[in-house]
Design a protein around this motif. Structure first.
Motif, PDB file in Angstrom:
ATOM      1  N   PHE A   6      74.802  -1.233  65.504  1.00 13.45           N
ATOM      2  CA  PHE A   6      74.135  -1.734  66.707  1.00 13.45           C
ATOM      3  C   PHE A   6      72.958  -0.850  67.098  1.00 13.45           C
ATOM      4  O   PHE A   6      71.859  -1.344  67.391  1.00 13.45           O
ATOM      5  CB  PHE A   6      75.130  -1.813  67.869  1.00 13.45           C
ATOM      6  N   LEU A  43      68.405  -6.033  71.867  1.00 18.20           N
ATOM      7  CA  LEU A  43      69.839  -6.273  72.024  1.00 18.20           C
ATOM      8  C   LEU A  43      70.326  -7.289  71.001  1.00 18.20           C
ATOM      9  O   LEU A  43      71.380  -7.105  70.375  1.00 18.20           O
ATOM     10  CB  LEU A  43      70.125  -6.764  73.442  1.00 18.20           C
ATOM     11  N   LEU A  47      73.075  -6.706  67.886  1.00 15.66           N
ATOM     12  CA  LEU A  47      74.281  -7.522  67.710  1.00 15.66           C
ATOM     13  C   LEU A  47      74.313  -8.190  66.326  1.00 15.66           C
ATOM     14  O   LEU A  47      75.375  -8.299  65.702  1.00 15.66           O
ATOM     15  CB  LEU A  47      74.351  -8.590  68.799  1.00 15.66           C
ATOM     16  N   VAL A  50      75.391  -5.706  63.784  1.00 16.80           N
ATOM     17  CA  VAL A  50      76.849  -5.540  63.824  1.00 16.80           C
ATOM     18  C   VAL A  50      77.516  -6.654  63.025  1.00 16.80           C
ATOM     19  O   VAL A  50      78.440  -6.414  62.231  1.00 16.80           O
ATOM     20  CB  VAL A  50      77.358  -5.553  65.280  1.00 16.80           C
ATOM     21  N   ARG A  51      77.051  -7.874  63.208  1.00 18.56           N
ATOM     22  CA  ARG A  51      77.630  -9.009  62.489  1.00 18.56           C
ATOM     23  C   ARG A  51      77.433  -8.886  60.981  1.00 18.56           C
ATOM     24  O   ARG A  51      78.361  -9.143  60.211  1.00 18.56           O
ATOM     25  CB  ARG A  51      77.008 -10.319  62.990  1.00 18.56           C
TER      26      ARG A  51
END
Length: 222
Positions: A6, A43, A47, A50-51
């Motif tokens: 992230f 942001l 994210l 992270v995925r």
């Protein structure tokens, strides 16, 4: 590792503001940058990083797809703001992808991925090139921009020719849905960029490939 992913995405996307300022100098039609905040994009990229780590783990491909996400989100963001797709960023993404696949092929002594990517890039480019000139011939106007043609080469390289049709279905359906909503709200038809929908379709393929294919097959009754 998820927190690190992230943070990597958030920090890397902070470069968007600087890139925008440098790129708009190449376009005479852009008199001044629009005052859109880019922090929510940071942001989003965080994210998405992270995925991609959740999906690909510690595989080498995770770095390739993080790079692609960083590039596609910027392209979609820029196209939404100015209805322009900067060629330089498309070439950066394509060049980086080719270099990565070439190094990977040398290390693994397997050049199948880069060959498949090049076939996908050529296929995507030719398909949209035909659509570009076909719309000019039939409609007497541009149905899409030439930036979309270049973007399809980038996308085709990363997802391959096999997944291009599914990506186009997602992108086209999303564009039609948004276009219909805008028409209902504004009571008139307005042009809007197609590039962001191509980027969204590609990201869904990369990050949720199994789920997307399963949903598509269910819809087709297969």
């Amino acid at each position: 590792m998820l927190i690190a992913s992230f943070l990597l995405g958030f920090i890397s996307s902070c470069s968007y503001n600087l890139l925008e300022k440098r790129l708009i100098k190449s376009y005479e039609e852009i008199e001044a940058p629009k005052k859109w905040s880019f922090y929510w994009m940071s942001l989003l990229v965080g994210l998405l990083f992270v995925r991609v780590f959740q999906v690909y783990g510690l595989k080498v491909e995770v770095w390739l797809y993080m790079f692609l996400i960083w590039d596609l989100v910027f392209l979609a963001w820029f196209d939404l703001k100015y209805m322009l797709l900067p060629s330089k960023m498309i070439y950066v993404g394509l060049g980086g992808g080719i270099a990565f696949r070439l190094i990977q092929g040398i290390i693994l002594n397997n050049y199948g991925l880069i060959i498949n990517g090049l076939i996908g890039a050529v296929s995507g480019y030719i398909l949209f090139l035909l659509l570009f000139y076909g719309s000019k011939w039939l409609l007497k106007k541009e149905g899409l921009g030439f930036g979309d043609v270049r973007l399809m080469a980038l996308i085709g390289f990363f997802i391959g020719v096999e997944l291009l049709p599914l990506m186009l279905i997602i992108a086209s359906f999303s564009a039609v849905l948004v276009g219909a909503c805008l028409y209902v709200i504004r009571k008139q038809s307005e042009a809007f960029p197609f590039g962001p929908f191509l980027c969204i379709g590609t990201l869904l393929i990369i990050l949720f490939q199994d789920e997307v294919i399963h949903f598509y097959l269910q819809c087709m009754g297969i």
